[in-house]
Design a protein around this motif. Structure first.
Motif, PDB file in Angstrom:
ATOM      1  N   MET A 272      -7.086  10.165  -7.427  1.00 41.50           N
ATOM      2  CA  MET A 272      -7.647  11.004  -8.483  1.00 41.50           C
ATOM      3  C   MET A 272      -8.051  10.092  -9.636  1.00 41.50           C
ATOM      4  N   GLY A 273      -9.220  10.310 -10.159  1.00 44.54           N
ATOM      5  CA  GLY A 273      -9.713   9.487 -11.248  1.00 44.54           C
ATOM      6  C   GLY A 273     -10.694   8.418 -10.784  1.00 44.54           C
ATOM      7  N   GLN A 274     -10.847   8.276  -9.477  1.00 41.97           N
ATOM      8  CA  GLN A 274     -11.802   7.285  -8.949  1.00 41.97           C
ATOM      9  C   GLN A 274     -13.213   7.761  -9.244  1.00 41.97           C
ATOM     10  N   LYS A 275     -13.992   6.909  -9.885  1.00 38.54           N
ATOM     11  CA  LYS A 275     -15.356   7.269 -10.255  1.00 38.54           C
ATOM     12  C   LYS A 275     -16.388   6.456  -9.488  1.00 38.54           C
ATOM     13  N   GLN A 276     -15.952   5.553  -8.628  1.00 40.13           N
ATOM     14  CA  GLN A 276     -16.849   4.659  -7.908  1.00 40.13           C
ATOM     15  C   GLN A 276     -16.791   4.931  -6.406  1.00 40.13           C
ATOM     16  N   VAL A 277     -17.847   4.555  -5.724  1.00 35.16           N
ATOM     17  CA  VAL A 277     -17.819   4.542  -4.265  1.00 35.16           C
ATOM     18  C   VAL A 277     -17.015   3.307  -3.864  1.00 35.16           C
ATOM     19  N   VAL A 278     -16.100   3.459  -2.920  1.00 37.18           N
ATOM     20  CA  VAL A 278     -15.255   2.352  -2.495  1.00 37.18           C
ATOM     21  C   VAL A 278     -15.704   1.879  -1.122  1.00 37.18           C
ATOM     22  N   GLN A 279     -16.041   0.615  -1.034  1.00 42.56           N
ATOM     23  CA  GLN A 279     -16.451  -0.006   0.223  1.00 42.56           C
ATOM     24  C   GLN A 279     -15.207  -0.618   0.883  1.00 42.56           C
ATOM     25  N   VAL A 280     -15.032  -0.360   2.182  1.00 41.47           N
ATOM     26  CA  VAL A 280     -13.909  -0.922   2.927  1.00 41.47           C
ATOM     27  C   VAL A 280     -14.445  -1.902   3.955  1.00 41.47           C
ATOM     28  N   ILE A 281     -13.906  -3.114   3.930  1.00 37.35           N
ATOM     29  CA  ILE A 281     -14.323  -4.176   4.850  1.00 37.35           C
ATOM     30  C   ILE A 281     -13.099  -4.639   5.622  1.00 37.35           C
ATOM     31  N   ARG A 282     -13.224  -4.662   6.949  1.00 34.24           N
ATOM     32  CA  ARG A 282     -12.156  -5.201   7.802  1.00 34.24           C
ATOM     33  C   ARG A 282     -12.625  -6.542   8.355  1.00 34.24           C
ATOM     34  N   LEU A 283     -11.859  -7.582   8.090  1.00 32.03           N
ATOM     35  CA  LEU A 283     -12.191  -8.899   8.612  1.00 32.03           C
ATOM     36  C   LEU A 283     -11.448  -9.095   9.936  1.00 32.03           C
ATOM     37  N   VAL A 284     -12.206  -9.303  11.009  1.00 33.79           N
ATOM     38  CA  VAL A 284     -11.624  -9.479  12.338  1.00 33.79           C
ATOM     39  C   VAL A 284     -12.233 -10.734  12.951  1.00 33.79           C
ATOM     40  N   THR A 285     -11.381 -11.666  13.344  1.00 35.19           N
ATOM     41  CA  THR A 285     -11.856 -12.892  13.967  1.00 35.19           C
ATOM     42  C   THR A 285     -12.002 -12.671  15.465  1.00 35.19           C
ATOM     43  N   GLU A 286     -13.177 -12.983  15.980  1.00 36.59           N
ATOM     44  CA  GLU A 286     -13.480 -12.788  17.393  1.00 36.59           C
ATOM     45  C   GLU A 286     -12.558 -13.642  18.272  1.00 36.59           C
TER      46      GLU A 286
ATOM     47  N   GLY B   4       0.800  -1.217   0.000  1.00 29.24           N
ATOM     48  CA  GLY B   4       0.000   0.000   0.000  1.00 29.24           C
ATOM     49  C   GLY B   4       0.830   1.263   0.000  1.00 29.24           C
ATOM     50  N   GLY B   5       2.069   1.189   0.448  1.00 28.62           N
ATOM     51  CA  GLY B   5       2.925   2.363   0.508  1.00 28.62           C
ATOM     52  C   GLY B   5       3.821   2.543  -0.696  1.00 28.62           C
ATOM     53  N   THR B   6       3.564   1.808  -1.772  1.00 32.25           N
ATOM     54  CA  THR B   6       4.463   1.857  -2.923  1.00 32.25           C
ATOM     55  C   THR B   6       3.988   2.768  -4.043  1.00 32.25           C
ATOM     56  N   GLY B   7       2.870   3.445  -3.880  1.00 34.56           N
ATOM     57  CA  GLY B   7       2.396   4.378  -4.885  1.00 34.56           C
ATOM     58  C   GLY B   7       1.453   3.797  -5.913  1.00 34.56           C
ATOM     59  N   LEU B   8       0.879   2.640  -5.633  1.00 32.00           N
ATOM     60  CA  LEU B   8      -0.089   2.049  -6.558  1.00 32.00           C
ATOM     61  C   LEU B   8      -1.339   2.919  -6.652  1.00 32.00           C
ATOM     62  N   ASN B   9      -1.915   2.983  -7.830  1.00 30.72           N
ATOM     63  CA  ASN B   9      -3.189   3.675  -8.034  1.00 30.72           C
ATOM     64  C   ASN B   9      -4.186   2.652  -8.536  1.00 30.72           C
ATOM     65  N   LEU B  10      -5.133   2.288  -7.696  1.00 30.17           N
ATOM     66  CA  LEU B  10      -6.115   1.264  -8.047  1.00 30.17           C
ATOM     67  C   LEU B  10      -7.505   1.877  -8.155  1.00 30.17           C
ATOM     68  N   THR B  11      -7.666   2.788  -9.098  1.00 27.91           N
ATOM     69  CA  THR B  11      -8.939   3.484  -9.257  1.00 27.91           C
ATOM     70  C   THR B  11     -10.027   2.584  -9.823  1.00 27.91           C
ATOM     71  N   GLY B  12      -9.671   1.395 -10.278  1.00 29.72           N
ATOM     72  CA  GLY B  12     -10.667   0.442 -10.762  1.00 29.72           C
ATOM     73  C   GLY B  12     -11.333  -0.333  -9.639  1.00 29.72           C
ATOM     74  N   ALA B  13     -10.870  -0.144  -8.413  1.00 35.14           N
ATOM     75  CA  ALA B  13     -11.405  -0.897  -7.272  1.00 35.14           C
ATOM     76  C   ALA B  13     -12.691  -0.274  -6.763  1.00 35.14           C
ATOM     77  N   ASP B  14     -13.620  -1.137  -6.360  1.00 36.81           N
ATOM     78  CA  ASP B  14     -14.826  -0.660  -5.692  1.00 36.81           C
ATOM     79  C   ASP B  14     -14.937  -1.236  -4.287  1.00 36.81           C
ATOM     80  N   THR B  15     -14.032  -2.154  -3.942  1.00 34.92           N
ATOM     81  CA  THR B  15     -14.034  -2.773  -2.614  1.00 34.92           C
ATOM     82  C   THR B  15     -12.594  -3.007  -2.166  1.00 34.92           C
ATOM     83  N   VAL B  16     -12.316  -2.687  -0.899  1.00 31.26           N
ATOM     84  CA  VAL B  16     -11.031  -2.997  -0.278  1.00 31.26           C
ATOM     85  C   VAL B  16     -11.335  -3.882   0.920  1.00 31.26           C
ATOM     86  N   ILE B  17     -10.717  -5.060   0.971  1.00 33.31           N
ATOM     87  CA  ILE B  17     -10.921  -5.983   2.084  1.00 33.31           C
ATOM     88  C   ILE B  17      -9.594  -6.129   2.821  1.00 33.31           C
ATOM     89  N   LEU B  18      -9.589  -5.725   4.088  1.00 26.20           N
ATOM     90  CA  LEU B  18      -8.401  -5.870   4.930  1.00 26.20           C
ATOM     91  C   LEU B  18      -8.557  -7.133   5.768  1.00 26.20           C
TER      92      LEU B  18
END
Length: 108
Positions: free
Chosen positions: A54-68, A20-34
């Protein structure tokens, strides 16, 4: 690979939080799952930011998976404490962010 993903040639793009810290631009993404939480919330925010560019045209959903009942819950709590501490120490709009605003420093 990023260009092809952003142009819709692939449905899925897998990276680690460290990428994530390498400068990638993933404007095609609509979901990020951590799924591998990190103790430092800034690292996760930086990874999420790969999709909020810049250039993102979609709403991006962020999901964090946490095991209880796992260390992930403790990491999530630690992240929240860090965020709360930052909010307490640095207020948005606070013009003077020095830890001791009334102290005068002299370079000798």
């Amino acid at each position: 690979m990023c260009r092809r993903f952003n142009e819709g040639e692939a449905e899925l793009f897998l990276i680690s939080l460290k990428a994530g810290g390498t400068g990638l631009n993933l404007t095609g993404a609509d979901t990020v799952i951590l799924y591998d939480l990190w103790w430092n919330p800034a690292v996760e925010e930086q990874a999420i930011g790969r999709a909020h560019r810049m250039g993102q045209k979609q709403v991006v959903q962020v999901i964090r998976l946490v095991t209880e009942g796992t260390i992930e819950e403790k990491i999530l709590e630690l992240q929240q404490r860090k965020k709360d501490l930052i909010a307490e120490v640095i207020e948005p709009g606070d013009g003077d962010r020095r830890p001791y605003p009334n102290r005068i420093s002299a370079n000798c």
